[in-house]
Design a protein around this motif. Structure first.
Motif, PDB file in Angstrom:
ATOM      1  N   ALA A  89     -18.995  55.122 -47.666  1.00  0.00           N
ATOM      2  CA  ALA A  89     -18.108  54.064 -47.185  1.00  0.00           C
ATOM      3  C   ALA A  89     -18.005  52.981 -48.251  1.00  0.00           C
ATOM      4  CB  ALA A  89     -18.651  53.479 -45.886  1.00  0.00           C
ATOM      5  N   ASP A  90     -16.805  52.402 -48.407  1.00  0.00           N
ATOM      6  CA  ASP A  90     -16.623  51.391 -49.449  1.00  0.00           C
ATOM      7  C   ASP A  90     -16.832  49.962 -48.951  1.00  0.00           C
ATOM      8  OD1 ASP A  90     -14.330  50.858 -48.012  1.00  0.00           O
ATOM      9  OD2 ASP A  90     -12.937  51.369 -49.636  1.00  0.00           O
ATOM     10  N   GLY A  91     -17.150  49.771 -47.668  1.00  0.00           N
ATOM     11  CA  GLY A  91     -17.397  48.448 -47.113  1.00  0.00           C
ATOM     12  C   GLY A  91     -16.137  47.707 -46.704  1.00  0.00           C
ATOM     13  N   LYS A  92     -14.964  48.271 -46.932  1.00  0.00           N
ATOM     14  CA  LYS A  92     -13.686  47.643 -46.589  1.00  0.00           C
ATOM     15  C   LYS A  92     -12.925  48.477 -45.558  1.00  0.00           C
ATOM     16  CE  LYS A  92     -13.299  46.098 -51.358  1.00  0.00           C
ATOM     17  NZ  LYS A  92     -12.554  46.262 -52.611  1.00  0.00           N
ATOM     18  N   GLY A  93     -13.617  49.403 -44.914  1.00  0.00           N
ATOM     19  CA  GLY A  93     -12.973  50.269 -43.935  1.00  0.00           C
ATOM     20  C   GLY A  93     -12.541  51.609 -44.502  1.00  0.00           C
ATOM     21  N   GLY A  94     -12.656  51.783 -45.798  1.00  0.00           N
ATOM     22  CA  GLY A  94     -12.283  53.036 -46.445  1.00  0.00           C
ATOM     23  C   GLY A  94     -13.512  53.834 -46.858  1.00  0.00           C
ATOM     24  N   CYS A  95     -13.278  54.909 -47.587  1.00  0.00           N
ATOM     25  CA  CYS A  95     -14.389  55.737 -48.058  1.00  0.00           C
ATOM     26  C   CYS A  95     -13.968  56.549 -49.277  1.00  0.00           C
ATOM     27  CB  CYS A  95     -14.883  56.667 -46.956  1.00  0.00           C
ATOM     28  SG  CYS A  95     -13.690  57.915 -46.467  1.00  0.00           S
ATOM     29  N   VAL A  96     -14.978  57.130 -49.929  1.00  0.00           N
ATOM     30  CA  VAL A  96     -14.757  58.022 -51.055  1.00  0.00           C
ATOM     31  C   VAL A  96     -15.513  59.319 -50.772  1.00  0.00           C
ATOM     32  CG1 VAL A  96     -15.110  58.381 -53.527  1.00  0.00           C
ATOM     33  CG2 VAL A  96     -14.522  56.098 -52.674  1.00  0.00           C
ATOM     34  N   VAL A  97     -14.823  60.447 -50.887  1.00  0.00           N
ATOM     35  CA  VAL A  97     -15.438  61.764 -50.695  1.00  0.00           C
ATOM     36  C   VAL A  97     -15.383  62.496 -52.024  1.00  0.00           C
ATOM     37  CG1 VAL A  97     -15.317  63.968 -49.483  1.00  0.00           C
ATOM     38  CG2 VAL A  97     -14.772  61.848 -48.267  1.00  0.00           C
ATOM     39  N   LYS A  98     -16.567  62.843 -52.551  1.00  0.00           N
ATOM     40  CA  LYS A  98     -16.637  63.637 -53.784  1.00  0.00           C
ATOM     41  C   LYS A  98     -17.080  65.039 -53.420  1.00  0.00           C
ATOM     42  CE  LYS A  98     -17.740  59.880 -56.960  1.00  0.00           C
ATOM     43  NZ  LYS A  98     -18.733  59.361 -57.919  1.00  0.00           N
ATOM     44  N   THR A  99     -16.402  66.024 -53.988  1.00  0.00           N
ATOM     45  CA  THR A  99     -16.707  67.431 -53.736  1.00  0.00           C
ATOM     46  C   THR A  99     -17.049  68.099 -55.058  1.00  0.00           C
ATOM     47  OG1 THR A  99     -15.161  67.448 -51.881  1.00  0.00           O
ATOM     48  CG2 THR A  99     -15.835  69.582 -52.760  1.00  0.00           C
TER      49      THR A  99
END
Length: 131
Positions: A89-99
């Motif tokens: 989670a990026d703390g601003k309501g979003g996120c990053v998914v790494k595959t």
């Protein structure tokens, strides 16, 4: 006369060998199967996120990684190929998914990371069920 004939024959053989190698190289490209074939993990690898760190095998089975003990002795690894995913989670309501391309031993759950496959950034996190 004989020397000229030998030179001409060598040139013809080299040209034929080069042509054969070019043909053979293109044939193997047609035989290759795409890497994603049979993955079974959704439309794309970031489609199903259940855990912050998870391993998705070729059959689509999802294994949480965070609960795996690091101190298990494995005599003989049985390796399955798949993808390792991280959800942050990026703390601003979003996120990053790494595959990442990855392999895992089904006995001891050891994971070997490969190259980064994809990095997906979401302005609003669509993964409400992440544990």
């Amino acid at each position: 006369m004989k020397v000229q004939k030998m030179k001409k024959m060598k040139r013809t053989m080299v040209a034929g060998l080069v042509a054969f190698m070019m043909l053979a190289e293109s044939v193997t490209a047609f035989a290759a199967e795409p890497h994603d074939a049979g993955c079974g993990c959704g439309e794309e690898h970031g489609a199903v996120i259940l855990y912050d760190e998870q391993f998705v095998d070729e059959d689509g089975n999802i294994t949480p990684v965070s609960g795996i003990s690091e101190h298990i002795l494995c005599i003989k690894h049985k390796i399955v190929e798949g993808y390792f995913q991280t959800h942050v989670a990026d703390g601003k309501g979003g996120c990053v998914v790494k595959t990442y391309y990855s392999t895992q031993c089904i006995y001891c759950n050891t994971i070997w990371l490969g190259d980064l496959y994809s990095k997906d950034t979401y302005a609003k996190c669509p993964h409400d069920n992440v544990k």
